[in-house]
Design a protein around this motif. Structure first.
Motif, PDB file in Angstrom:
ATOM      1  N   PRO A   1     -10.295 -64.449  -8.030  1.00 18.63           N
ATOM      2  CA  PRO A   1     -11.268 -63.756  -7.182  1.00 18.63           C
ATOM      3  C   PRO A   1     -10.726 -62.389  -6.761  1.00 18.63           C
ATOM      4  CG  PRO A   1     -10.218 -65.531  -5.954  1.00 18.63           C
ATOM      5  CD  PRO A   1      -9.735 -65.629  -7.368  1.00 18.63           C
ATOM      6  N   ARG A   2     -11.560 -61.368  -6.871  1.00 19.56           N
ATOM      7  CA  ARG A   2     -11.144 -60.023  -6.481  1.00 19.56           C
ATOM      8  C   ARG A   2     -12.341 -59.218  -6.024  1.00 19.56           C
ATOM      9  NH1 ARG A   2     -11.638 -61.722 -11.531  1.00 19.56           N
ATOM     10  NH2 ARG A   2     -12.177 -60.285 -13.185  1.00 19.56           N
ATOM     11  N   VAL A   3     -12.106 -58.385  -5.019  1.00 23.71           N
ATOM     12  CA  VAL A   3     -13.142 -57.490  -4.510  1.00 23.71           C
ATOM     13  C   VAL A   3     -13.341 -56.376  -5.518  1.00 23.71           C
ATOM     14  CG1 VAL A   3     -13.757 -55.873  -2.675  1.00 23.71           C
ATOM     15  CG2 VAL A   3     -12.617 -58.021  -2.085  1.00 23.71           C
ATOM     16  N   ILE A   4     -14.598 -56.191  -5.950  1.00 24.28           N
ATOM     17  CA  ILE A   4     -14.882 -55.084  -6.882  1.00 24.28           C
ATOM     18  C   ILE A   4     -15.771 -54.019  -6.234  1.00 24.28           C
ATOM     19  CG2 ILE A   4     -14.506 -56.501  -8.930  1.00 24.28           C
ATOM     20  CD1 ILE A   4     -17.605 -56.499  -9.288  1.00 24.28           C
ATOM     21  N   GLY A   5     -16.139 -54.228  -4.976  1.00 23.37           N
ATOM     22  CA  GLY A   5     -16.925 -53.229  -4.262  1.00 23.37           C
ATOM     23  C   GLY A   5     -17.234 -53.683  -2.858  1.00 23.37           C
ATOM     24  N   HIS A   6     -17.640 -52.732  -2.042  1.00 18.56           N
ATOM     25  CA  HIS A   6     -18.117 -53.055  -0.702  1.00 18.56           C
ATOM     26  C   HIS A   6     -19.080 -51.964  -0.243  1.00 18.56           C
ATOM     27  CE1 HIS A   6     -14.631 -50.469   0.127  1.00 18.56           C
ATOM     28  NE2 HIS A   6     -15.242 -50.145   1.239  1.00 18.56           N
TER      29      HIS A   6
ATOM     30  N   PHE B   1     -19.040 -57.322   1.123  1.00 18.37           N
ATOM     31  CA  PHE B   1     -18.102 -57.242   0.010  1.00 18.37           C
ATOM     32  C   PHE B   1     -18.688 -57.908  -1.226  1.00 18.37           C
ATOM     33  CE2 PHE B   1     -15.587 -57.114   3.850  1.00 18.37           C
ATOM     34  CZ  PHE B   1     -14.698 -56.086   3.602  1.00 18.37           C
ATOM     35  N   THR B   2     -18.418 -57.342  -2.383  1.00 15.70           N
ATOM     36  CA  THR B   2     -18.753 -57.963  -3.654  1.00 15.70           C
ATOM     37  C   THR B   2     -17.461 -58.480  -4.267  1.00 15.70           C
ATOM     38  OG1 THR B   2     -20.622 -56.473  -4.016  1.00 15.70           O
ATOM     39  CG2 THR B   2     -19.730 -57.596  -5.949  1.00 15.70           C
ATOM     40  N   VAL B   3     -17.421 -59.801  -4.490  1.00 18.40           N
ATOM     41  CA  VAL B   3     -16.228 -60.436  -5.046  1.00 18.40           C
ATOM     42  C   VAL B   3     -16.590 -61.049  -6.389  1.00 18.40           C
ATOM     43  CG1 VAL B   3     -14.492 -62.254  -4.736  1.00 18.40           C
ATOM     44  CG2 VAL B   3     -15.264 -60.905  -2.763  1.00 18.40           C
ATOM     45  N   MET B   4     -15.790 -60.737  -7.394  1.00 19.38           N
ATOM     46  CA  MET B   4     -15.978 -61.317  -8.719  1.00 19.38           C
ATOM     47  C   MET B   4     -15.028 -62.501  -8.896  1.00 19.38           C
ATOM     48  SD  MET B   4     -15.841 -59.508 -12.392  1.00 19.38           S
ATOM     49  CE  MET B   4     -15.708 -60.507 -13.857  1.00 19.38           C
ATOM     50  N   VAL B   5     -15.560 -63.582  -9.463  1.00 18.10           N
ATOM     51  CA  VAL B   5     -14.767 -64.765  -9.806  1.00 18.10           C
ATOM     52  C   VAL B   5     -15.112 -65.102 -11.253  1.00 18.10           C
ATOM     53  CG1 VAL B   5     -14.263 -67.172  -9.253  1.00 18.10           C
ATOM     54  CG2 VAL B   5     -14.939 -65.596  -7.410  1.00 18.10           C
ATOM     55  N   ASP B   6     -14.101 -65.217 -12.107  1.00 17.92           N
ATOM     56  CA  ASP B   6     -14.405 -65.506 -13.508  1.00 17.92           C
ATOM     57  C   ASP B   6     -13.937 -66.898 -13.907  1.00 17.92           C
ATOM     58  OD1 ASP B   6     -11.650 -64.898 -13.670  1.00 17.92           O
ATOM     59  OD2 ASP B   6     -12.048 -62.920 -14.491  1.00 17.92           O
TER      60      ASP B   6
ATOM     61  N   VAL C   1     -28.738 -56.560  -5.632  1.00 15.66           N
ATOM     62  CA  VAL C   1     -28.848 -55.451  -6.591  1.00 15.66           C
ATOM     63  C   VAL C   1     -27.627 -54.537  -6.468  1.00 15.66           C
ATOM     64  CG1 VAL C   1     -30.212 -53.435  -7.267  1.00 15.66           C
ATOM     65  CG2 VAL C   1     -31.363 -55.590  -6.690  1.00 15.66           C
ATOM     66  N   ALA C   2     -27.184 -54.258  -5.250  1.00 17.12           N
ATOM     67  CA  ALA C   2     -25.987 -53.430  -5.062  1.00 17.12           C
ATOM     68  C   ALA C   2     -24.760 -54.118  -5.666  1.00 17.12           C
ATOM     69  CB  ALA C   2     -25.762 -53.140  -3.583  1.00 17.12           C
ATOM     70  N   ALA C   3     -24.633 -55.424  -5.475  1.00 16.15           N
ATOM     71  CA  ALA C   3     -23.502 -56.170  -6.051  1.00 16.15           C
ATOM     72  C   ALA C   3     -23.544 -56.110  -7.577  1.00 16.15           C
ATOM     73  CB  ALA C   3     -23.525 -57.611  -5.572  1.00 16.15           C
ATOM     74  N   LEU C   4     -24.741 -56.253  -8.140  1.00 16.33           N
ATOM     75  CA  LEU C   4     -24.871 -56.195  -9.599  1.00 16.33           C
ATOM     76  C   LEU C   4     -24.508 -54.808 -10.131  1.00 16.33           C
ATOM     77  CD1 LEU C   4     -28.124 -58.289  -9.979  1.00 16.33           C
ATOM     78  CD2 LEU C   4     -25.793 -59.000 -10.598  1.00 16.33           C
ATOM     79  N   TYR C   5     -24.796 -53.775  -9.366  1.00 13.52           N
ATOM     80  CA  TYR C   5     -24.398 -52.427  -9.767  1.00 13.52           C
ATOM     81  C   TYR C   5     -22.872 -52.282  -9.705  1.00 13.52           C
ATOM     82  CZ  TYR C   5     -24.266 -47.389 -10.287  1.00 13.52           C
ATOM     83  OH  TYR C   5     -23.994 -46.110 -10.728  1.00 13.52           O
ATOM     84  N   HIS C   6     -22.257 -52.845  -8.660  1.00 17.23           N
ATOM     85  CA  HIS C   6     -20.788 -52.845  -8.619  1.00 17.23           C
ATOM     86  C   HIS C   6     -20.219 -53.526  -9.866  1.00 17.23           C
ATOM     87  CE1 HIS C   6     -20.692 -52.202  -4.059  1.00 17.23           C
ATOM     88  NE2 HIS C   6     -20.089 -51.183  -4.613  1.00 17.23           N
ATOM     89  N   PHE C   7     -20.854 -54.610 -10.271  1.00 17.44           N
ATOM     90  CA  PHE C   7     -20.408 -55.330 -11.467  1.00 17.44           C
ATOM     91  C   PHE C   7     -20.557 -54.450 -12.709  1.00 17.44           C
ATOM     92  CE2 PHE C   7     -21.334 -58.589 -14.856  1.00 17.44           C
ATOM     93  CZ  PHE C   7     -20.037 -59.049 -14.962  1.00 17.44           C
TER      94      PHE C   7
ATOM     95  N   ARG D   1     -15.319 -49.678 -16.421  1.00 16.11           N
ATOM     96  CA  ARG D   1     -13.978 -49.137 -16.207  1.00 16.11           C
ATOM     97  C   ARG D   1     -13.068 -49.471 -17.385  1.00 16.11           C
ATOM     98  NH1 ARG D   1     -13.653 -51.459 -10.232  1.00 16.11           N
ATOM     99  NH2 ARG D   1     -14.971 -49.939  -9.236  1.00 16.11           N
ATOM    100  N   PRO D   2     -12.214 -48.535 -17.739  1.00 16.54           N
ATOM    101  CA  PRO D   2     -11.233 -48.839 -18.783  1.00 16.54           C
ATOM    102  C   PRO D   2     -10.261 -49.913 -18.267  1.00 16.54           C
ATOM    103  CG  PRO D   2     -11.173 -46.498 -18.179  1.00 16.54           C
ATOM    104  CD  PRO D   2     -12.137 -47.159 -17.270  1.00 16.54           C
ATOM    105  N   ARG D   3      -9.906 -50.831 -19.122  1.00 14.37           N
ATOM    106  CA  ARG D   3      -8.983 -51.920 -18.772  1.00 14.37           C
ATOM    107  C   ARG D   3      -7.552 -51.484 -19.062  1.00 14.37           C
ATOM    108  NH1 ARG D   3     -12.651 -53.041 -16.200  1.00 14.37           N
ATOM    109  NH2 ARG D   3     -14.242 -54.530 -16.704  1.00 14.37           N
TER     110      ARG D   3
END
Length: 185
Positions: free
Chosen positions: A105-110, A123-128, A169-175, A181-183
């Motif tokens: 889990p990591r914050v990818i935006g707020h 906060f937008t948190v991504m979990v894979d 919608v804002a969270a999906l845009y953060h995603f 982003r380059p990895r």
């Protein structure tokens, strides 16, 4: 250059379980005049982008009382005092609302949900690598249905109004921005 407004006083007006309202008296740095502002205080919120190994987004359908509609959303909720971090809240909310669990889990935006009148952060948190691992544990006022949605369908669902919750919608845009982003190798 825009300057902050000095707060002269603050007065609580009401406490409504999930938010409180206060009145702040502030002075304009431009005119020197006093003005009253009404502020809604909430704890911070977390939205969870839970992605499965086969590139599906874990979503929920739920009834929303403000709009009187059933909405397609991502899991999320309020940060509890014991959570400590947005990531911990995301893991808890994902498990409680959907039964899913994943990794990293990591914050990818707020964002500020409405900085004109609200004091909190979302906060937008991504979990894979998410898998269904638990039974759900709904709050007393929750009634949700899980939906797995292919990531390739998300843009169309937003464009056609199937996803309408502004914070989602804002969270999906953060995603989307995170995906571009380059990895680092």
């Amino acid at each position: 250059m825009i300057k902050p407004w000095q707060k002269l006083s603050s007065k609580p007006l009401g406490d409504y379980r999930i938010f409180s309202v206060r009145s702040d008296e502030k002075i304009s740095p431009r005119t020197g005049e006093k003005h009253d502002f009404y502020i809604i205080d909430c704890v911070d919120w977390v939205n969870v982008l839970a992605v499965t190994p086969d590139e599906q987004l874990v979503m929920v359908e739920q009834y929303r009382h403000g709009s009187n509609t059933v909405e397609l959303e991502i899991p999320g909720g309020m940060m509890d005092p014991g959570d400590g971090t947005p990531e911990a809240t995301a893991v808890r909310e994902l498990r409680e609302e959907t039964g899913y669990a994943g990794g990293h889990p990591r914050v990818i935006g707020h964002i500020f949900p409405n900085p004109a009148i609200m004091s909190n952060t979302c906060f937008t948190v991504m979990v894979d690598n998410c898998h269904l691992r638990h039974s759900v544990q709904f709050d007393h006022s929750e009634d949700l249905i899980n939906r797995l949605v292919p990531l390739t369908d998300i843009a169309e669902l937003v464009a056609t109004g199937k996803i309408r919750h502004s914070l989602v919608v804002a969270a999906l845009y953060h995603f989307e921005l995170w995906q571009r982003r380059p990895r680092k190798g």
